[in-house]
Design an enzyme around this catalytic site. Structure first.
Site, mmCIF file in Angstrom:
data_model
loop_
_atom_site.group_PDB
_atom_site.id
_atom_site.type_symbol
_atom_site.label_atom_id
_atom_site.label_comp_id
_atom_site.label_asym_id
_atom_site.label_seq_id
_atom_site.Cartn_x
_atom_site.Cartn_y
_atom_site.Cartn_z
ATOM 1 N N CYS A 324 0.825 -1.215 0.000
ATOM 2 C CA CYS A 324 0.000 0.000 0.000
ATOM 3 C C CYS A 324 0.855 1.260 0.000
ATOM 4 C CB CYS A 324 -0.956 -0.004 1.184
ATOM 5 S SG CYS A 324 -0.159 -0.240 2.782
ATOM 6 N N HIS A 765 -1.131 0.710 7.495
ATOM 7 C CA HIS A 765 -1.732 0.802 6.169
ATOM 8 C C HIS A 765 -1.684 2.242 5.665
ATOM 9 C CE1 HIS A 765 -4.154 -0.659 2.889
ATOM 10 N NE2 HIS A 765 -5.068 0.260 3.092
#
Length: 807
Positions: A324, A765
């Protein structure tokens, strides 16, 4: 209709199955994201194993034959087996985890249809008759298909944590008084917990662990046992497998380790590993679950789902496993006009004209492929829908009803492998820092341009470049020294003040204005300094300002606090100026003034020692923190000799380097030019990047033979042709040209921001919010949705990177 005859069948005998070291690109075209699941499949060249599509518009397979002359290709189409097809309204599978890769075998879900074709017979290839499918050819086809299974196994290995033994697990001394341990009914010696139990490998004491992710309880009695006895190594009981694997923890190293003699050590307590069954999740499994929980909400405050959006510039990037950080940076870059104009309009031209033998090894090919994948809209459609025409898409503002399914997203596997090749961090599947990846990617792109001998048009990386000026003034003689460093990102300190704690004990911090962060960065500070004019230690004043401004300003919000010398991320809210507009006029420097006297150069300790001139202010700051001088010098050399913050971060990541405290090699005779000649292999490696042997030789001498630092030196000295100038002439050399512009006004508007959730930049994330027209769009890996304004305002405060465009 009969199959046309092929007149080159005798050449089939020259084909050889791929070696284990070769990459076989049969999943996807190396020049676009058309893949083996499409109607026409992918043609795999049977000579070099390049993968190409057969689209009527793109014809990459035909182009590959025309460039390479390789005659034969194996067409590969993948089809879902009937039992594994999903209904159109079925939810897509959960995000892949390390554990899922092992269990999700391709042969269980798919079948492959293959066919050989000859490109010498016709521009678009001629299918070969079935009688060519001899045992030898079947073995060759099997080698191509099997090689991908090998590649997937490599992916699994990349997921595995690099856990190794330590001196404490290698030298476990077990006590003769150790008692047998019965796993059934076992509990902690100091409480009644019967799970999360850690067995001391020295004496056999059972203690509960610390509380773990997923609600697993623990009172830390295992740690207490170590503090009382000094017994370092323990094993988690419920993770022991018949193969002799288990979670091992060393309290001295404070990290997971391996015990090569675990079976022998456990036998002391009457535990036979061959009879054990794993009953609890390992620390790796728990960490995966913890990371997967760091997801950004896709609903607004009322619980209403955000609307998925589709179309050009609205294509998701599938998560490859902790990728990510890369996806958020790439989405942001390709939202900028400089990258769009450089790579999208010229994609077809580059694919046809590129002379690289393999597109998968060409940085420019992969950037054009990404531009086409993200910006064309060809791949932006719901995962459950396969468009009949490549142009089928749903526009951001014209969608009559929300589409229930998210995208599958394009998979930048080839790009990640190429950009991360040879890099200790970005070649792995571990989570990485988005800001570090941005800097690495810009460096790779610039190296690629240099290797091609320069570009005909302006490269997009230039929009980030600017100069930061450091001014140092002696507090006694008043002399000043200026230096300007080329930068791509401005990293601002965020000074956090605690305002209390939440109900769950999490620390709350007060809001900090971005303007205040810039004031701190550009404010004056006092430090100790060895003045070359006064010839003694004095108190000097250091101040940093902008020498020039970039077209695109990337602001890195440095929200860290050192906890036991480990950088810990803090959720400090940063407040942007009204209307997300930033003005930097007051932070522009004007350089040496007529009334100022410049301090003499070339008389410091560094010059006398024959080493490069180090950033004196940064050296003073690092040494004041307690780092030895040689470590400070190594860190500054490794980070471009720019500032103390970058060098400090490098130091934290290289504390365990074997040569961290060794003296830096000094060129013979006290000058770089007189140093030992670098090896021919080193010079050849740099020459392959487009530098001349003279430039490569000088860079290696200037950096003590360190190839990585030599590359950085070359990019920071673009006008140095490698000739060795006389000392007097070199001292009068003109300063290098600084990128960016000093024109005013310097006003910027927020274009995008990258947010992060998690305790560290190396876990958790990342997502990107990008302004598309008048709307904010959230790019969360493959999920692309229109973001609610309230959500944007909250996440904007906690962003990690801000990207501003010059107004």
């Amino acid at each position: 209709m009969s199959t046309p005859a092929c007149h080159h069948l005798s050449d089939l005998a020259n084909l050889r199955a791929p070696r284990l070291s070769q990459s076989v690109h049969r999943e996807e075209c190396t020049q676009c994201f058309d893949n083996q699941d499409g109607e026409k499949g992918i043609d795999v060249c049977m000579s070099c194993f390049n993968g190409s599509c057969l689209g009527d518009e793109r014809h990459h397979a035909r182009d590959h034959h025309q460039k390479s002359g390789h005659p034969f290709a194996l067409n590969v189409r993948r089809k879902l087996k009937p039992s594994t097809r999903r209904a159109a309204d079925e939810e897509p599978p959960a995000k892949m985890t390390k554990l899922a890769i092992v269990e999700d075998r391709e042969e269980d879900k798919y079948e492959h249809v293959t066919a050989l074709r000859c490109y010498k017979c016709a521009p678009n290839g001629v299918p070969l008759p079935d009688q060519t499918q001899s045992a030898e050819m079947q073995a060759l086809v099997g080698g191509v298909l099997h090689s991908m299974s090998s590649a997937r196994q490599s992916e699994v290995k990349a997921w595995e944590e690099e856990i190794a033994p330590c001196e404490h697990t290698l030298t476990v001394q077990q006590l003769a008084s150790a008692q047998r341990v019965e796993a059934k009914g076992a509990h902690c010696a100091k409480c009644e917990l019967g799970e999360n139990l850690w067995l001391c490998l020295t004496c056999g004491a059972l203690g509960c662990g610390r509380q773990q992710f997923g609600g697993i309880g623990g009172n830390g009695h295992g740690l207490n046992h170590y503090e009382e006895t000094g017994h370092a190594a323990s094993v988690k009981l419920g993770t022991i497998t018949p193969e002799g694997n288990a979670d091992i923890y060393c309290y001295v190293c404070n990290d997971s380790k391996v015990d090569p003699d675990l079976a022998l050590h456990l036998s002391t307590f009457g535990i036979n590993v061959q009879t054990q069954q794993k009953t609890e999740k390992s620390m790796t499994e728990l960490q995966i679950e913890h990371n997967l929980r760091f997801d950004f909400s896709l609903t607004d405050s009322d619980g209403k789902a955000f609307e998925p959006v589709f179309g050009p510039g609205l294509t998701g990037l599938a998560n490859l496993g902790n990728s990510c950080y890369m996806a958020s940076v790439l989405q942001t870059l390709f939202a900028l006009p400089a990258f769009q104009n450089r790579y999208l309009p010229t994609a077809a031209t580059h694919w046809s004209a590129c002379t690289a033998p393999l597109p998968a090894a060409c940085v420019d090919c992969q950037m054009h492929k990404l531009a086409d994948g993200l910006l064309s809209g060809r791949y932006s459609h719901p995962a459950s829908h396969v468009p009949q025409h490549p142009s089928a898409s749903t526009l951001l503002h014209d969608s009559p009803t929300p589409t229930p399914a998210f995208q599958a997203g394009v998979r930048p596997v080839g790009f990640k492998a190429l950009i991360g090749k040879g890099h200790a961090e970005f070649a792995t599947m571990r989570q990485q820092d988005a800001e570090e990846f941005l800097s690495h990617l810009l460096t790779v792109l610039r190296r690629s341009v240099h290797a091609r001998g320069g570009a005909q048009e302006r490269e997009p990386t230039e929009v980030f470049a600017f100069g930061m000026e450091q001014r140092l003034q002696c507090g006694e003689c008043g002399g000043v020294r200026y230096r300007v460093d080329g930068m791509d990102v401005v990293s601002v300190p965020v000074r956090a003040e605690e305002t209390g704690r939440d109900a769950d004990g999490k620390v709350r911090f007060g809001e900090v204005a971005l303007g205040a962060c810039l004031d701190t960065l550009c404010g004056a500070e006092a430090l100790e300094y060895a003045c070359p004019k006064c010839e003694k230690s004095v108190i000097a004043t250091k101040q940093t300002k902008f020498a020039t401004f970039p077209e695109v300003l990337v602001v890195h919000a440095r929200k860290f606090q050192l906890v036991n010398w480990v950088p810990t991320k803090l959720d400090v809210p940063v407040i942007l100026p009204p209307s997300d507009q930033l003005t930097l006029d007051s932070y522009l420097s004007h350089g040496l003034r007529p009334t100022e006297t410049a301090l003499p150069s070339g008389s410091g300790a560094e010059s006398a020692s024959g080493l490069p001139q180090f950033n004196e202010a940064a050296m003073s700051q690092l040494e004041a923190m307690g780092f030895p001088a040689v470590r400070c010098q190594r860190a500054l050399l490794a980070t471009g000799n720019s500032d103390a913050e970058a060098a400090m971060e490098w130091l934290f990541g290289h504390m365990e380097d074997a040569d961290i405290d060794e003296p830096i090699p000094v060129p013979a005779g006290g000058g770089a030019a007189a140093g030992p000649e670098p090896s021919a292999d080193q010079i050849a490696m740099l020459a392959d990047m487009g530098f001349t042997p003279a430039q490569a030789g000088k860079a290696l001498r200037e950096t003590g033979g360190d190839a990585e630092r030599a590359v950085e030196w070359l990019f920071s000295h673009p006008d140095d042709m490698g000739e060795e100038a006389a000392p007097a002439a070199s001292s009068e050399a003109a300063p290098p040209k600084v990128a960016g512009s000093s024109a005013l006004p310097a006003t910027y508007k927020l274009k995008a921001f990258i947010s992060h959730k998690g305790p560290s930049v190396h876990s958790g994330h990342y997502v990107a919010h990008i302004r598309v027209g008048g709307d904010w769009v959230l790019f969360n890996d493959e999920k692309v949705v229109k973001a609610a304004e309230a959500s944007v305002q909250e996440l904007k405060k906690l962003a990690y990177l801000y990207v501003f465009e010059k107004a």
